[in-house]
Design a protein around this motif. Structure first.
Motif, PDB file in Angstrom:
ATOM      1  N   CYS A 278      21.291 -11.347 -17.114  1.00 16.46           N
ATOM      2  CA  CYS A 278      21.541 -12.527 -16.270  1.00 16.46           C
ATOM      3  C   CYS A 278      20.637 -12.416 -15.050  1.00 16.46           C
ATOM      4  N   GLY A 279      20.907 -13.234 -14.027  1.00 16.26           N
ATOM      5  CA  GLY A 279      20.087 -13.212 -12.830  1.00 16.26           C
ATOM      6  C   GLY A 279      20.488 -12.095 -11.885  1.00 16.26           C
ATOM      7  N   PHE A 280      19.645 -11.835 -10.896  1.00 17.69           N
ATOM      8  CA  PHE A 280      19.929 -10.777  -9.933  1.00 17.69           C
ATOM      9  C   PHE A 280      20.451 -11.301  -8.604  1.00 17.69           C
ATOM     10  N   SER A 281      20.573 -12.624  -8.475  1.00 18.70           N
ATOM     11  CA  SER A 281      21.146 -13.194  -7.254  1.00 18.70           C
ATOM     12  C   SER A 281      21.709 -14.560  -7.601  1.00 18.70           C
ATOM     13  N   THR A 282      22.844 -14.543  -8.317  1.00 17.97           N
ATOM     14  CA  THR A 282      23.420 -15.773  -8.847  1.00 17.97           C
ATOM     15  C   THR A 282      23.707 -16.783  -7.740  1.00 17.97           C
ATOM     16  N   PHE A 283      24.069 -16.292  -6.569  1.00 18.15           N
ATOM     17  CA  PHE A 283      24.171 -17.185  -5.420  1.00 18.15           C
ATOM     18  C   PHE A 283      23.542 -16.506  -4.219  1.00 18.15           C
ATOM     19  N   ALA A 284      23.042 -17.304  -3.284  1.00 18.71           N
ATOM     20  CA  ALA A 284      22.288 -16.783  -2.147  1.00 18.71           C
ATOM     21  C   ALA A 284      23.140 -15.825  -1.319  1.00 18.71           C
ATOM     22  N   GLY A 285      22.499 -14.763  -0.861  1.00 23.96           N
ATOM     23  CA  GLY A 285      23.176 -13.843   0.027  1.00 23.96           C
ATOM     24  C   GLY A 285      23.975 -12.769  -0.673  1.00 23.96           C
ATOM     25  N   PHE A 286      24.021 -12.790  -1.991  1.00 26.57           N
ATOM     26  CA  PHE A 286      24.785 -11.756  -2.689  1.00 26.57           C
ATOM     27  C   PHE A 286      24.105 -11.398  -3.993  1.00 26.57           C
ATOM     28  N   GLY A 287      24.113 -10.104  -4.271  1.00 28.58           N
ATOM     29  CA  GLY A 287      23.677  -9.608  -5.565  1.00 28.58           C
ATOM     30  C   GLY A 287      24.315  -8.248  -5.768  1.00 28.58           C
ATOM     31  N   ALA A 288      24.899  -8.028  -6.926  1.00 28.07           N
ATOM     32  CA  ALA A 288      25.532  -6.734  -7.184  1.00 28.07           C
ATOM     33  C   ALA A 288      24.501  -5.610  -7.184  1.00 28.07           C
ATOM     34  N   VAL A 289      23.277  -5.968  -7.520  1.00 26.81           N
ATOM     35  CA  VAL A 289      22.193  -4.985  -7.573  1.00 26.81           C
ATOM     36  C   VAL A 289      21.388  -5.056  -6.275  1.00 26.81           C
ATOM     37  N   ASP A 290      21.144  -3.904  -5.671  1.00 27.57           N
ATOM     38  CA  ASP A 290      20.324  -3.839  -4.462  1.00 27.57           C
ATOM     39  C   ASP A 290      18.961  -4.488  -4.734  1.00 27.57           C
ATOM     40  N   PRO A 291      18.448  -5.288  -3.803  1.00 24.50           N
ATOM     41  CA  PRO A 291      17.190  -6.004  -4.061  1.00 24.50           C
ATOM     42  C   PRO A 291      16.042  -5.118  -4.541  1.00 24.50           C
ATOM     43  N   GLU A 292      15.836  -3.976  -3.890  1.00 29.63           N
ATOM     44  CA  GLU A 292      14.719  -3.127  -4.311  1.00 29.63           C
ATOM     45  C   GLU A 292      14.977  -2.491  -5.672  1.00 29.63           C
ATOM     46  N   ILE A 293      16.255  -2.223  -5.972  1.00 29.08           N
ATOM     47  CA  ILE A 293      16.584  -1.685  -7.291  1.00 29.08           C
ATOM     48  C   ILE A 293      16.385  -2.750  -8.362  1.00 29.08           C
ATOM     49  N   ALA A 294      16.648  -4.012  -8.021  1.00 30.43           N
ATOM     50  CA  ALA A 294      16.393  -5.103  -8.975  1.00 30.43           C
ATOM     51  C   ALA A 294      14.927  -5.105  -9.393  1.00 30.43           C
ATOM     52  N   TRP A 295      14.042  -4.922  -8.422  1.00 33.45           N
ATOM     53  CA  TRP A 295      12.614  -4.890  -8.750  1.00 33.45           C
ATOM     54  C   TRP A 295      12.245  -3.632  -9.537  1.00 33.45           C
ATOM     55  N   ALA A 296      12.916  -2.515  -9.241  1.00 30.49           N
ATOM     56  CA  ALA A 296      12.676  -1.290 -10.013  1.00 30.49           C
ATOM     57  C   ALA A 296      13.120  -1.475 -11.460  1.00 30.49           C
ATOM     58  N   LYS A 297      14.217  -2.195 -11.666  1.00 31.48           N
ATOM     59  CA  LYS A 297      14.692  -2.465 -13.019  1.00 31.48           C
ATOM     60  C   LYS A 297      13.679  -3.338 -13.758  1.00 31.48           C
ATOM     61  N   LEU A 298      13.141  -4.351 -13.073  1.00 27.80           N
ATOM     62  CA  LEU A 298      12.145  -5.215 -13.712  1.00 27.80           C
ATOM     63  C   LEU A 298      10.870  -4.438 -14.040  1.00 27.80           C
TER      64      LEU A 298
END
Length: 381
Positions: free
Chosen positions: A341-361
């Motif tokens: 799914c997405g990494f920020s389904t709504f603005a201001g929140f994501g269960a995955v830390d932003p930098e970790i999201a990019w590491a996953k990608l």
């Protein structure tokens, strides 16, 4: 053999400046329109550029300008106002202690979900035009020939934003489909790939249709697909892909309907590409369903090879294994590596830390390259 390409579901971590603007606009605070547009355009260019730097093959605008993937339609369609009551997924209601903990952690959205209170029609296509222009500029600058843009399905709009205006749900779905048609067609006419976000075909089972039997839900899902297909009647199926999920939250997911029950319905949808959950612990085993399914020859599988609710960074070897399972079923030319799914389904929140999201990608990209090499060697043997 062509290499395995990579993409994702759409939403990516938004900057604090973008989130602040979106919530200020949500609250009706005074804003300089030109400055707002510039922030969104610059942020879109930056997020497309980062996708290029990470190695993603088919990027999006990260849903930068949208406060969430469904409620943004209040700016584009008439008939929406106020707010809608929150109704938790049935699996979370089964575990109230965990649901309370999730809410305390910020996992419960606080933005408005305007409900339908009047006739639906196209109100303003300018927000769409701005999004398209920003994505096109960002993609061109980053050297992308192809990019995709998300758009909400009629069913997911109805899931989160019920109607006080319509006497019957089917009438509401039909009006939503006709209202969204201009957006669907506009995205494709701009040369972008249209992605229909349709969690109503998975998550809808344990939310809006939680009181139905599974058989009755499948019949309702058939209607959702028929309505969507009608909205897509002027759009070529090979320029559309559809995303289906069971809810982008860490939870028990014990009420999720099995992929095998809904897959025959999903295959009737016009889009020729399907993004689906294939990594999280509740659905990772369902790759086997595809081995028992007659898959149309023009159909592209875009399995989730990353879980979008945990901060584990999947090893590239695991990503490659997941890709190869599907390549063995339909051939590598009909598989694109995606995310659950997405990494920020709504603005201001994501269960995955932003930098970790990019590491996953980045791991997704590395895993796809590894799978490509393995599959090439296998085909040459």
């Amino acid at each position: 053999m062509s290499r395995i390409r990579t993409t994702h579901v759409g939403s990516l971590p938004r900057s604090q400046a973008v989130a602040d603007c979106l919530f200020a606009r949500e609250k009706g605070l005074p804003m300089d329109a030109a400055a707002y547009d510039a922030i969104m355009a610059d942020a879109t260019a930056a997020i497309v550029r980062r996708q290029r730097e990470t190695g993603i093959d088919i990027p999006s605008d990260g849903e930068t300008s949208k406060i969430s993937y469904a409620t943004y339609i209040q700016d584009r369609l008439t008939g929406f106002a106020g707010d809608s009551p929150r109704s938790p997924p049935a699996d979370l209601a089964d575990y109230p202690g965990f649901m309370e903990r999730l809410a305390r952690a910020g996992g419960t959205p606080t933005y408005r979900r305007p409900r339908c209170v009047g006739p639906i029609a196209v109100k303003d296509l300018e927000p769409l035009r701005k999004d398209i222009a920003a994505l096109r500029r960002g993609a061109d600058s980053a050297g992308y020939a192809d990019a995709f843009m998300n758009s909400a399905s009629p069913g997911v709009i109805a899931l989160f934003q019920p109607s006080d205006h319509h006497a019957h749900l089917d009438d509401y779905l039909s009006d939503l489909a006709e209202g969204m048609r201009a957006e669907y067609e506009g995205i494709v006419e701009a040369g972008l790939i249209l992605q229909i976000d349709a969690p109503d075909l998975g998550l809808g089972r344990h939310m809006m249709y939680r009181d139905l039997s599974e058989d009755d839900f499948v019949r309702r899902a058939e209607i959702h697909v028929e309505v969507l297909n009608h909205a897509l009647r002027n759009v070529p199926g090979d320029r559309v892909r559809i995303h289906v999920c069971w809810g982008n939250y860490e939870g028990p997911h014990t009420r999720d309907i099995a992929l095998e029950r809904v897959l025959p319905v999903l295959l009737k949808a016009k889009p020729r590409g399907l993004l689906f959950e294939a990594s999280n612990p509740r659905h990772a085993h369902e790759w086997r369903v595809w081995t028992r399914t007659r898959i149309p020859d023009d159909y592209v599988l875009i399995p989730g090879c990353l879980d979008s609710t945990t901060n584990f960074v999947e090893h590239p070897e695991l990503v490659a294994d997941r890709i190869e399972r599907f390549a063995d079923i339909v051939g590598p030319e009909r598989v694109i590596a995606g995310t659950d799914c997405g990494f920020s389904t709504f603005a201001g929140f994501g269960a995955v830390d932003p930098e970790i999201a990019w590491a996953k990608l980045a791991s997704l990209v590395e895993g796809a390259a590894l799978a490509s090499r393995r599959l090439a060697r296998s085909s040459a043997a």
